[in-house]
Scaffold this active site. Sequence first.
Site, PDB file in Angstrom:
ATOM      1  N   SER A 126       0.737  -1.746  -0.337  1.00  0.00           N
ATOM      2  CA  SER A 126      -0.142   0.165   0.024  1.00  0.00           C
ATOM      3  C   SER A 126       0.802   1.303   0.038  1.00  0.00           C
ATOM      4  O   SER A 126       2.029   1.219   0.585  1.00  0.00           O
ATOM      5  CB  SER A 126      -0.759  -0.341   1.237  1.00  0.00           C
ATOM      6  OG  SER A 126      -0.804   0.938   1.377  1.00  0.00           O
ATOM      7  N   TYR A 153      -2.032  -1.326  10.781  1.00  0.00           N
ATOM      8  CA  TYR A 153      -2.681  -2.039   9.164  1.00  0.00           C
ATOM      9  C   TYR A 153      -1.096  -1.415   9.139  1.00  0.00           C
ATOM     10  O   TYR A 153      -0.672  -2.784   8.282  1.00  0.00           O
ATOM     11  CB  TYR A 153      -3.863  -1.274   8.873  1.00  0.00           C
ATOM     12  CG  TYR A 153      -3.535  -1.569   7.878  1.00  0.00           C
ATOM     13  CD1 TYR A 153      -3.460  -2.749   7.187  1.00  0.00           C
ATOM     14  CD2 TYR A 153      -3.870  -0.928   6.285  1.00  0.00           C
ATOM     15  CE1 TYR A 153      -3.850  -2.973   5.825  1.00  0.00           C
ATOM     16  CE2 TYR A 153      -3.541  -0.909   5.084  1.00  0.00           C
ATOM     17  CZ  TYR A 153      -3.950  -1.783   5.020  1.00  0.00           C
ATOM     18  OH  TYR A 153      -4.013  -2.422   3.442  1.00  0.00           O
ATOM     19  N   LYS A 157       2.076  -4.025   7.006  1.00  0.00           N
ATOM     20  CA  LYS A 157       2.513  -4.092   5.587  1.00  0.00           C
ATOM     21  C   LYS A 157       4.108  -3.977   5.061  1.00  0.00           C
ATOM     22  O   LYS A 157       4.739  -3.946   4.436  1.00  0.00           O
ATOM     23  CB  LYS A 157       1.722  -3.085   4.825  1.00  0.00           C
ATOM     24  CG  LYS A 157       0.190  -3.048   4.202  1.00  0.00           C
ATOM     25  CD  LYS A 157      -0.190  -4.049   3.357  1.00  0.00           C
ATOM     26  CE  LYS A 157      -1.692  -4.394   3.515  1.00  0.00           C
ATOM     27  NZ  LYS A 157      -2.174  -5.990   2.489  1.00  0.00           N
TER      28      LYS A 157
HETATM   29  P1  NAD Z   1     -10.615  -7.559   0.854  1.00  0.00           P
HETATM   30  O1  NAD Z   1     -11.237  -7.322   2.424  1.00  0.00           O
HETATM   31  O2  NAD Z   1     -12.490  -6.871  -0.399  1.00  0.00           O
HETATM   32  O3  NAD Z   1     -10.563  -8.719   0.145  1.00  0.00           O
HETATM   33  C1  NAD Z   1      -9.676  -9.150   1.395  1.00  0.00           C
HETATM   34  C2  NAD Z   1     -10.134 -10.781   1.770  1.00  0.00           C
HETATM   35  O4  NAD Z   1      -9.088 -11.575   2.212  1.00  0.00           O
HETATM   36  C3  NAD Z   1     -12.046 -10.555   1.899  1.00  0.00           C
HETATM   37  O5  NAD Z   1     -11.873 -11.324   0.623  1.00  0.00           O
HETATM   38  C4  NAD Z   1     -11.431 -12.012   3.203  1.00  0.00           C
HETATM   39  O6  NAD Z   1     -12.925 -12.507   3.628  1.00  0.00           O
HETATM   40  C5  NAD Z   1     -10.313 -12.352   3.095  1.00  0.00           C
HETATM   41  N1  NAD Z   1      -9.643 -12.593   4.021  1.00  0.00           N
HETATM   42  C6  NAD Z   1      -8.438 -11.993   5.208  1.00  0.00           C
HETATM   43  N2  NAD Z   1      -7.954 -12.693   5.904  1.00  0.00           N
HETATM   44  C7  NAD Z   1      -7.776 -13.608   5.226  1.00  0.00           C
HETATM   45  C8  NAD Z   1      -7.424 -14.999   6.022  1.00  0.00           C
HETATM   46  N3  NAD Z   1      -6.798 -15.132   7.089  1.00  0.00           N
HETATM   47  N4  NAD Z   1      -7.060 -16.213   5.058  1.00  0.00           N
HETATM   48  C9  NAD Z   1      -7.891 -16.281   4.015  1.00  0.00           C
HETATM   49  N5  NAD Z   1      -8.546 -15.007   3.640  1.00  0.00           N
HETATM   50  C10 NAD Z   1      -8.607 -14.599   4.389  1.00  0.00           C
HETATM   51  O7  NAD Z   1      -9.778  -5.939   1.067  1.00  0.00           O
HETATM   52  P2  NAD Z   1      -9.180  -5.731  -0.569  1.00  0.00           P
HETATM   53  O8  NAD Z   1      -9.485  -4.659  -1.398  1.00  0.00           O
HETATM   54  O9  NAD Z   1      -9.857  -6.259  -1.851  1.00  0.00           O
HETATM   55  O10 NAD Z   1      -7.850  -5.606  -0.467  1.00  0.00           O
HETATM   56  C11 NAD Z   1      -6.792  -6.803  -1.060  1.00  0.00           C
HETATM   57  C12 NAD Z   1      -5.247  -6.427  -0.893  1.00  0.00           C
HETATM   58  O11 NAD Z   1      -4.999  -5.075  -0.755  1.00  0.00           O
HETATM   59  C13 NAD Z   1      -5.231  -6.459   1.148  1.00  0.00           C
HETATM   60  O12 NAD Z   1      -4.309  -6.817   1.711  1.00  0.00           O
HETATM   61  C14 NAD Z   1      -5.376  -4.952   1.238  1.00  0.00           C
HETATM   62  O13 NAD Z   1      -4.236  -4.760   2.843  1.00  0.00           O
HETATM   63  C15 NAD Z   1      -4.589  -4.310   0.477  1.00  0.00           C
HETATM   64  N6  NAD Z   1      -4.985  -2.696   0.543  1.00  0.00           N
HETATM   65  C16 NAD Z   1      -5.736  -2.964  -0.081  1.00  0.00           C
HETATM   66  C17 NAD Z   1      -6.440  -1.391  -0.301  1.00  0.00           C
HETATM   67  C18 NAD Z   1      -7.861  -0.387  -0.507  1.00  0.00           C
HETATM   68  O14 NAD Z   1      -7.984   0.465  -0.699  1.00  0.00           O
HETATM   69  N7  NAD Z   1      -8.699  -1.696  -0.762  1.00  0.00           N
HETATM   70  C19 NAD Z   1      -5.006  -0.478  -1.017  1.00  0.00           C
HETATM   71  C20 NAD Z   1      -4.149  -0.813  -0.464  1.00  0.00           C
HETATM   72  C21 NAD Z   1      -3.638  -2.533  -0.407  1.00  0.00           C
HETATM   73  C1  WQD Z   2      -9.675   9.406   0.624  1.00  0.00           C
HETATM   74  C2  WQD Z   2      -9.750  10.694   1.237  1.00  0.00           C
HETATM   75  C3  WQD Z   2     -10.353  11.735   3.404  1.00  0.00           C
HETATM   76  C4  WQD Z   2     -14.337   9.170   4.060  1.00  0.00           C
HETATM   77  C5  WQD Z   2      -7.405   4.442   3.217  1.00  0.00           C
HETATM   78  C6  WQD Z   2      -6.203   3.807   3.712  1.00  0.00           C
HETATM   79  C7  WQD Z   2      -4.421   2.979   3.093  1.00  0.00           C
HETATM   80  C8  WQD Z   2      -5.069   3.121   1.788  1.00  0.00           C
HETATM   81  C9  WQD Z   2      -6.340   3.098   1.268  1.00  0.00           C
HETATM   82  C10 WQD Z   2      -4.960  -0.124   2.370  1.00  0.00           C
HETATM   83  C11 WQD Z   2      -9.111  10.926   3.016  1.00  0.00           C
HETATM   84  C12 WQD Z   2     -11.216  11.587   2.402  1.00  0.00           C
HETATM   85  C13 WQD Z   2     -12.961   9.729   3.327  1.00  0.00           C
HETATM   86  C14 WQD Z   2     -15.188   9.552   4.019  1.00  0.00           C
HETATM   87  C15 WQD Z   2     -13.914  12.006   3.369  1.00  0.00           C
HETATM   88  N1  WQD Z   2      -5.909   1.147   1.969  1.00  0.00           N
HETATM   89  N2  WQD Z   2     -13.084  11.246   2.936  1.00  0.00           N
HETATM   90  N3  WQD Z   2     -15.084  11.402   4.030  1.00  0.00           N
HETATM   91  O1  WQD Z   2      -6.704   7.281   4.281  1.00  0.00           O
HETATM   92  O2  WQD Z   2      -6.431   7.611   1.301  1.00  0.00           O
HETATM   93  O3  WQD Z   2      -6.827   5.180   3.033  1.00  0.00           O
HETATM   94  O4  WQD Z   2      -7.407   4.024   2.603  1.00  0.00           O
HETATM   95  O5  WQD Z   2      -3.670   0.374   2.473  1.00  0.00           O
HETATM   96  O6  WQD Z   2      -3.831   2.492   4.082  1.00  0.00           O
HETATM   97  O7  WQD Z   2      -5.541   4.338   5.611  1.00  0.00           O
HETATM   98  O8  WQD Z   2      -8.119   6.617   2.259  1.00  0.00           O
HETATM   99  O9  WQD Z   2     -10.866   6.294   1.497  1.00  0.00           O
HETATM  100  O10 WQD Z   2     -10.749   6.062   3.239  1.00  0.00           O
HETATM  101  O11 WQD Z   2     -10.217   8.389   2.021  1.00  0.00           O
HETATM  102  O12 WQD Z   2     -13.152  12.677   3.903  1.00  0.00           O
HETATM  103  O13 WQD Z   2     -16.573   9.796   4.478  1.00  0.00           O
HETATM  104  O14 WQD Z   2     -11.524  11.081   2.111  1.00  0.00           O
HETATM  105  O15 WQD Z   2     -10.035  12.273   4.723  1.00  0.00           O
HETATM  106  O16 WQD Z   2      -8.389  11.900   2.397  1.00  0.00           O
HETATM  107  P1  WQD Z   2      -6.985   6.980   2.999  1.00  0.00           P
HETATM  108  P2  WQD Z   2     -10.249   6.664   2.171  1.00  0.00           P
END
Ligand code: NAD
Ligand code: WQD
Length: 342
Positions: A126, A153, A157
């Site tokens: 991330s 969290y 990562k």
């Molecule tokens: P998500 O929660 O939709 O998907 C994660 C999946 O993993 C879920 O289906 C959950 O049931 C499964 N899971 C969790 N723990 C598990 C375990 N121990 N064994 C088996 N399955 C398990 O999340 P996402 O948004 O699709 O994110 C996917 C990956 O990307 C994650 O590693 C997350 O940290 C990373 N990521 C997400 C974002 C974001 O904003 N969505 C941003 C950066 C990184």
């Molecule tokens: C985006 C912008 C908020 C909700 C998070 C995790 C990061 C990554 C992505 C996994 C910000 C604003 C949000 C609301 C708002 N995940 N906001 N009102 O904070 O960039 O990142 O998700 O790795 O680790 O921290 O994403 O979607 O929460 O917010 O004004 O109700 O929207 O302040 O500026 P963020 P977000």
Amino acid sequence: MARILVTGGTGYIGSHTVVELMQQGYDVVIVDNLSNSNKDMLEGIAAIVGKQPDFEQVDCNDSVAMKRVFEQYADIQAVIHFAASKAVNESVEQPLLYYRNNLMSLVTVLEQMKAHGVHHIVFSSSCTVYGQPTANHLPVDETAPIQVALSPYGNTKQINEEIIRDEAHANAALHATILRYFNPIGAHPSAMIGELPNGVPQNLLPFVTQTAAGLRQQLKVYGNDYNTPDGSCIRDYIYVVDLAKAHVKAVERMLNAQTEEQVEVFNLGTGRGLSVLEILETFIRVTGVNVPYEIVDRREGDIEQVWAKPDKANNVLGWKADTPVEEVLLSAWNWEKKVRGL
Ligand code: NAD
Ligand code: WQD
């Protein structure tokens, strides 16, 4: 064609990636414990690609069950490891849950890969690892310094990345691609799969679409007094389908031995920063649906502005996020309407 093990494959980014893999002809087996997703996603995937992927309801931390999966699917050639807990707030309240789930699942996956001669892993990292980059590191490339994590969290990562590097150092056969996602948004254009957050969404886009759908009264915009052109925070919002395609490129690059490096890192973003108010205004314009909002205080721990320099992914991976944001926001709205029966 090669088989890919996709952990977390019924989740948001995982399900979109499974679709892209299957459309490129890969066989897929999903491992997911359904802790944050629903088995219905398998039907959504099948509606798009014509058949369901293999699915095992298994916890990645369960080494006995994981061993069985690797034995059952002896043709696995690479792993894409999405499975993790991802709610920043929850990680502050329950750090041990996050350290156990996000660290032990990776360790277990790497152990089983090694035991079964699987040498390629793509890992979901991330942009949170960069924290608030200094002005000379904006946009952020992969050489920007990693900063002290703002949440358990985020820390998982960083530690995950270190675990991968240490194991690659010890195990010359291992190849890993670490993908640092910026802010994934949107849904598949078919509206067959998309994001399904549990409870009140913490992320911006699901809150916007749920407010537009009438489930929430109004959006809270967290601060308009930041040092940005309109005062609201800036992020690099990347379309989940573009993001999914990067995983296919990353798998191909490793399977085709297109790189000498054991561990490669890529930033996955568009290269363009958009403010909260710009996202909101664009959503209202393209959908024609009003989204009531109020400006409230800043949210604790928020980064002011961050967006990617995706040149390495563009040039080395041969991948570009090029879907216009209007199309992306419409896809999110179409998915929300489908889920709510609107
Ligand atoms: P998500 O929660 O939709 O998907 C994660 C999946 O993993 C879920 O289906 C959950 O049931 C499964 N899971 C969790 N723990 C598990 C375990 N121990 N064994 C088996 N399955 C398990 O999340 P996402 O948004 O699709 O994110 C996917 C990956 O990307 C994650 O590693 C997350 O940290 C990373 N990521 C997400 C974002 C974001 O904003 N969505 C941003 C950066 C990184
Ligand atoms: C985006 C912008 C908020 C909700 C998070 C995790 C990061 C990554 C992505 C996994 C910000 C604003 C949000 C609301 C708002 N995940 N906001 N009102 O904070 O960039 O990142 O998700 O790795 O680790 O921290 O994403 O979607 O929460 O917010 O004004 O109700 O929207 O302040 O500026 P963020 P977000």
